[in-house]
Design a protein around this motif. Structure first.
Motif, PDB file in Angstrom:
ATOM      1  N   THR A   8       0.811  -1.211   0.000  1.00  0.00           N
ATOM      2  CA  THR A   8       0.000   0.000   0.000  1.00  0.00           C
ATOM      3  C   THR A   8       0.846   1.264   0.000  1.00  0.00           C
ATOM      4  OG1 THR A   8      -0.138  -0.142   2.420  1.00  0.00           O
ATOM      5  CG2 THR A   8      -1.932  -1.128   1.154  1.00  0.00           C
ATOM      6  N   ALA A   9       2.021   1.223   0.587  1.00  0.00           N
ATOM      7  CA  ALA A   9       2.842   2.422   0.666  1.00  0.00           C
ATOM      8  C   ALA A   9       3.484   2.719  -0.688  1.00  0.00           C
ATOM      9  CB  ALA A   9       3.932   2.249   1.729  1.00  0.00           C
ATOM     10  N   THR A  10       3.498   3.974  -1.071  1.00  0.00           N
ATOM     11  CA  THR A  10       4.131   4.370  -2.319  1.00  0.00           C
ATOM     12  C   THR A  10       5.643   4.216  -2.210  1.00  0.00           C
ATOM     13  OG1 THR A  10       2.376   5.954  -2.785  1.00  0.00           O
ATOM     14  CG2 THR A  10       4.464   6.255  -3.945  1.00  0.00           C
ATOM     15  N   MET A  11       6.239   3.631  -3.240  1.00  0.00           N
ATOM     16  CA  MET A  11       7.677   3.386  -3.261  1.00  0.00           C
ATOM     17  C   MET A  11       8.337   4.239  -4.333  1.00  0.00           C
ATOM     18  SD  MET A  11       7.721  -0.788  -3.090  1.00  0.00           S
ATOM     19  CE  MET A  11       7.431  -1.675  -1.559  1.00  0.00           C
ATOM     20  N   ASN A  12       9.617   4.549  -4.143  1.00  0.00           N
ATOM     21  CA  ASN A  12      10.377   5.144  -5.228  1.00  0.00           C
ATOM     22  C   ASN A  12      10.955   4.007  -6.066  1.00  0.00           C
ATOM     23  OD1 ASN A  12      13.001   4.309  -4.240  1.00  0.00           O
ATOM     24  ND2 ASN A  12      12.931   6.000  -2.769  1.00  0.00           N
ATOM     25  N   PRO A  13      11.507   4.295  -7.255  1.00  0.00           N
ATOM     26  CA  PRO A  13      11.982   3.212  -8.126  1.00  0.00           C
ATOM     27  C   PRO A  13      13.008   2.280  -7.477  1.00  0.00           C
ATOM     28  CG  PRO A  13      11.780   5.222  -9.389  1.00  0.00           C
ATOM     29  CD  PRO A  13      11.546   5.599  -7.943  1.00  0.00           C
ATOM     30  N   HIS A  14      13.936   2.833  -6.699  1.00  0.00           N
ATOM     31  CA  HIS A  14      14.918   1.975  -6.035  1.00  0.00           C
ATOM     32  C   HIS A  14      14.233   1.012  -5.062  1.00  0.00           C
ATOM     33  CE1 HIS A  14      18.700   3.742  -7.471  1.00  0.00           C
ATOM     34  NE2 HIS A  14      18.088   4.911  -7.432  1.00  0.00           N
ATOM     35  N   GLU A  15      13.315   1.516  -4.279  1.00  0.00           N
ATOM     36  CA  GLU A  15      12.601   0.672  -3.321  1.00  0.00           C
ATOM     37  C   GLU A  15      11.754  -0.372  -4.038  1.00  0.00           C
ATOM     38  OE1 GLU A  15      12.010   4.068   0.188  1.00  0.00           O
ATOM     39  OE2 GLU A  15      10.511   3.824  -1.402  1.00  0.00           O
ATOM     40  N   ARG A  16      11.126   0.043  -5.113  1.00  0.00           N
ATOM     41  CA  ARG A  16      10.245  -0.860  -5.873  1.00  0.00           C
ATOM     42  C   ARG A  16      11.045  -2.001  -6.475  1.00  0.00           C
ATOM     43  NH1 ARG A  16       8.187   2.983  -8.812  1.00  0.00           N
ATOM     44  NH2 ARG A  16       6.635   3.402  -7.194  1.00  0.00           N
ATOM     45  N   VAL A  17      12.184  -1.680  -7.066  1.00  0.00           N
ATOM     46  CA  VAL A  17      13.023  -2.707  -7.682  1.00  0.00           C
ATOM     47  C   VAL A  17      13.588  -3.639  -6.612  1.00  0.00           C
ATOM     48  CG1 VAL A  17      15.245  -3.054  -8.840  1.00  0.00           C
ATOM     49  CG2 VAL A  17      13.571  -1.437  -9.774  1.00  0.00           C
ATOM     50  N   GLU A  18      14.065  -3.083  -5.519  1.00  0.00           N
ATOM     51  CA  GLU A  18      14.637  -3.921  -4.457  1.00  0.00           C
ATOM     52  C   GLU A  18      13.594  -4.865  -3.879  1.00  0.00           C
ATOM     53  OE1 GLU A  18      16.411  -1.231  -1.692  1.00  0.00           O
ATOM     54  OE2 GLU A  18      18.013  -0.626  -3.079  1.00  0.00           O
ATOM     55  N   ALA A  19      12.361  -4.382  -3.726  1.00  0.00           N
ATOM     56  CA  ALA A  19      11.294  -5.238  -3.210  1.00  0.00           C
ATOM     57  C   ALA A  19      10.974  -6.353  -4.197  1.00  0.00           C
ATOM     58  CB  ALA A  19      10.045  -4.407  -2.915  1.00  0.00           C
ATOM     59  N   ALA A  20      10.906  -6.016  -5.472  1.00  0.00           N
ATOM     60  CA  ALA A  20      10.620  -7.037  -6.476  1.00  0.00           C
ATOM     61  C   ALA A  20      11.719  -8.094  -6.516  1.00  0.00           C
ATOM     62  CB  ALA A  20      10.454  -6.384  -7.849  1.00  0.00           C
ATOM     63  N   LEU A  21      12.963  -7.677  -6.406  1.00  0.00           N
ATOM     64  CA  LEU A  21      14.072  -8.633  -6.401  1.00  0.00           C
ATOM     65  C   LEU A  21      13.974  -9.585  -5.215  1.00  0.00           C
ATOM     66  CD1 LEU A  21      17.094  -6.345  -7.369  1.00  0.00           C
ATOM     67  CD2 LEU A  21      15.898  -7.973  -8.839  1.00  0.00           C
ATOM     68  N   ALA A  22      13.511  -9.069  -4.101  1.00  0.00           N
ATOM     69  CA  ALA A  22      13.421  -9.877  -2.881  1.00  0.00           C
ATOM     70  C   ALA A  22      12.146 -10.703  -2.806  1.00  0.00           C
ATOM     71  CB  ALA A  22      13.507  -8.966  -1.663  1.00  0.00           C
ATOM     72  N   GLY A  23      11.224 -10.472  -3.733  1.00  0.00           N
ATOM     73  CA  GLY A  23       9.940 -11.169  -3.677  1.00  0.00           C
ATOM     74  C   GLY A  23       9.002 -10.593  -2.647  1.00  0.00           C
ATOM     75  N   ARG A 308       7.684 -11.077  -7.457  1.00  0.00           N
ATOM     76  CA  ARG A 308       9.077 -11.320  -7.853  1.00  0.00           C
ATOM     77  C   ARG A 308       9.224 -11.267  -9.368  1.00  0.00           C
ATOM     78  NH1 ARG A 308      13.075 -15.671  -4.747  1.00  0.00           N
ATOM     79  NH2 ARG A 308      14.808 -14.204  -4.592  1.00  0.00           N
ATOM     80  N   VAL A 309       8.664 -10.223  -9.948  1.00  0.00           N
ATOM     81  CA  VAL A 309       8.681 -10.075 -11.389  1.00  0.00           C
ATOM     82  C   VAL A 309       8.818  -8.606 -11.756  1.00  0.00           C
ATOM     83  CG1 VAL A 309       6.169  -9.868 -11.646  1.00  0.00           C
ATOM     84  CG2 VAL A 309       7.538 -10.798 -13.528  1.00  0.00           C
ATOM     85  N   MET A 310       9.420  -8.327 -12.894  1.00  0.00           N
ATOM     86  CA  MET A 310       9.434  -6.999 -13.491  1.00  0.00           C
ATOM     87  C   MET A 310       9.025  -7.154 -14.945  1.00  0.00           C
ATOM     88  SD  MET A 310      12.917  -5.367 -11.933  1.00  0.00           S
ATOM     89  CE  MET A 310      13.606  -6.049 -10.406  1.00  0.00           C
ATOM     90  N   ILE A 311       8.258  -6.213 -15.442  1.00  0.00           N
ATOM     91  CA  ILE A 311       7.785  -6.259 -16.810  1.00  0.00           C
ATOM     92  C   ILE A 311       8.823  -5.603 -17.719  1.00  0.00           C
ATOM     93  CG2 ILE A 311       6.009  -5.455 -18.404  1.00  0.00           C
ATOM     94  CD1 ILE A 311       5.116  -7.730 -16.542  1.00  0.00           C
ATOM     95  N   ALA A 312       9.207  -6.330 -18.776  1.00  0.00           N
ATOM     96  CA  ALA A 312      10.241  -5.856 -19.689  1.00  0.00           C
ATOM     97  C   ALA A 312      10.204  -6.716 -20.945  1.00  0.00           C
ATOM     98  CB  ALA A 312      11.620  -5.941 -19.036  1.00  0.00           C
TER      99      ALA A 312
END
Length: 336
Positions: A8-23, A308-312
């Motif tokens: 629910t909390a808004t993330m910046n790109p670094h936080e968003r990517v790090e969270a996705a990497l960690a699942g 644990r995914v990023m769209i690309a």
């Protein structure tokens, strides 16, 4: 089909990517697309400007930096020119290696000089513009891929004819690539996009890749472990050696998931690492309508649950990809 798992909390790109990497839960699934910038990729200033303008148009969650694909060959004497390829790639007009004996002349080059250095200077200029708001990954090719580029694809043949000569050259190339990784991180790159174009059945047998590819890949990736916060492995081609490379010390894997197995969710689960993909680089985002580009992304999100995914794209998109379709794919990833 399940909805993406989001926080629910808004993330910046670094936080968003790090969270996705960690699942971990994300506020929205990270998304990025990339293409070449022909003619503008020869100097640091023009490449940084082009990259920044492309990012500004779509505000991707990370930037896969796009130096010319032949950049690691130029400081060994290769020459190339742009001939209007739709992919934005350059055509090599002179190859330093034409026969197996030429590998004996390949020695390490200084990644702090020449075109290697120019591409990292571009990273520094880009980060000045971005103010480090977004993760930026410098592209580094595997040593065997560079050997293929140096020899017009003859390295695989030479692996059979003169294996020790090729291995000596691969050691020199790996040393240079390690220097490139360290210099990129020092210039401000947040991570490395490590690309191998040889780990597939069409290029060479699996046991040959284990001998001529993997040891040198790992030598380069060891350098990335010294500071890369996001090391993304790209496995190029069809019928890839996914399981063998999934063991590499990387944070995430990108492959042509819409064109070869495994599928995105299966690959993520088999690797136990973040999967980066879901977009066919020659599919709806390029040839379809806006609704088609959007539907492909929505399908990837549904299949993976957004976890644990990023769209690309599975690889670089053509330079004439409709911008409306890129925007549609980005909006779909963001649930807009």
């Amino acid at each position: 089909m399940s909805a993406p798992e989001t926080g629910t909390a808004t993330m910046n790109p670094h936080e968003r990517v790090e969270a996705a990497l960690a699942g971990a839960p994300v506020d929205r699934v990270p998304v990025s697309l990339w293409h070449h910038f022909p003619e503008r990729d020869q100097t640091a200033e023009s490449l940084a400007d082009a990259t920044y303008a492309f990012w500004l148009a779509f505000e991707f969650d990370f930037i896969k930096f796009m130096p010319p694909g032949d950049y690691p060959t130029i400081d060994w004497g290769a020459r190339s020119e742009s001939r209007g390829a739709r992919a934005g790639t350059r055509q090599t007009t002179y190859f330093p290696v034409t026969e197996a004996a030429d590998w004996a002349r390949i020695r390490p080059v200084d990644a702090g000089a020449g075109l290697h250095a120019e591409m990292n200077r571009a990273i520094a200029l880009l980060q000045e513009r971005l103010e480090h708001r977004v993760p930026v990954l410098q592209t580094v090719f595997s040593p065997l891929t560079i050997a293929q580029k140096l020899s017009d694809g003859r390295a695989v043949q030479h692996a059979t004819e003169e294996p020790e000569l090729l291995k000596g050259a691969l050691e020199a190339i790996a040393e240079t690539a390690r220097g490139m990784v360290r210099a990129a991180l020092a210039a401000g790159a947040d991570g490395i996009f490590f690309a191998t174009q040889c780990a597939n059945a069409a290029t060479m047998p699996a046991d040959a890749y284990a001998e001529f590819g993997t040891p040198y890949d790992l030598a380069v990736l060891e350098a990335a472990q010294e500071g890369s916060r996001f090391t993304l492995l790209h496995i190029h081609g069809l019928d890839i050696y996914f399981d063998a490379l999934a063991r590499y010390p990387v944070h995430a894997i990108n492959w042509h998931d819409r064109r070869t197995s495994p599928a995105l969710t299966e690959g993520r689960d088999r690797a136990g690492k973040a999967a980066v993909g879901g977009i066919d680089e020659h599919g709806p985002v390029v040839t379809g309508a806006v609704a088609d580009a959007r539907a492909e992304v929505e399908d990837a999100l549904a299949a993976t649950g957004g976890r644990r995914v990023m769209i690309a794209p599975g690889c670089v998109i053509p330079i004439d990809t409709p911008r409306d379709n890129i925007a549609a794919a980005v909006r779909a990833a963001r649930g807009e």
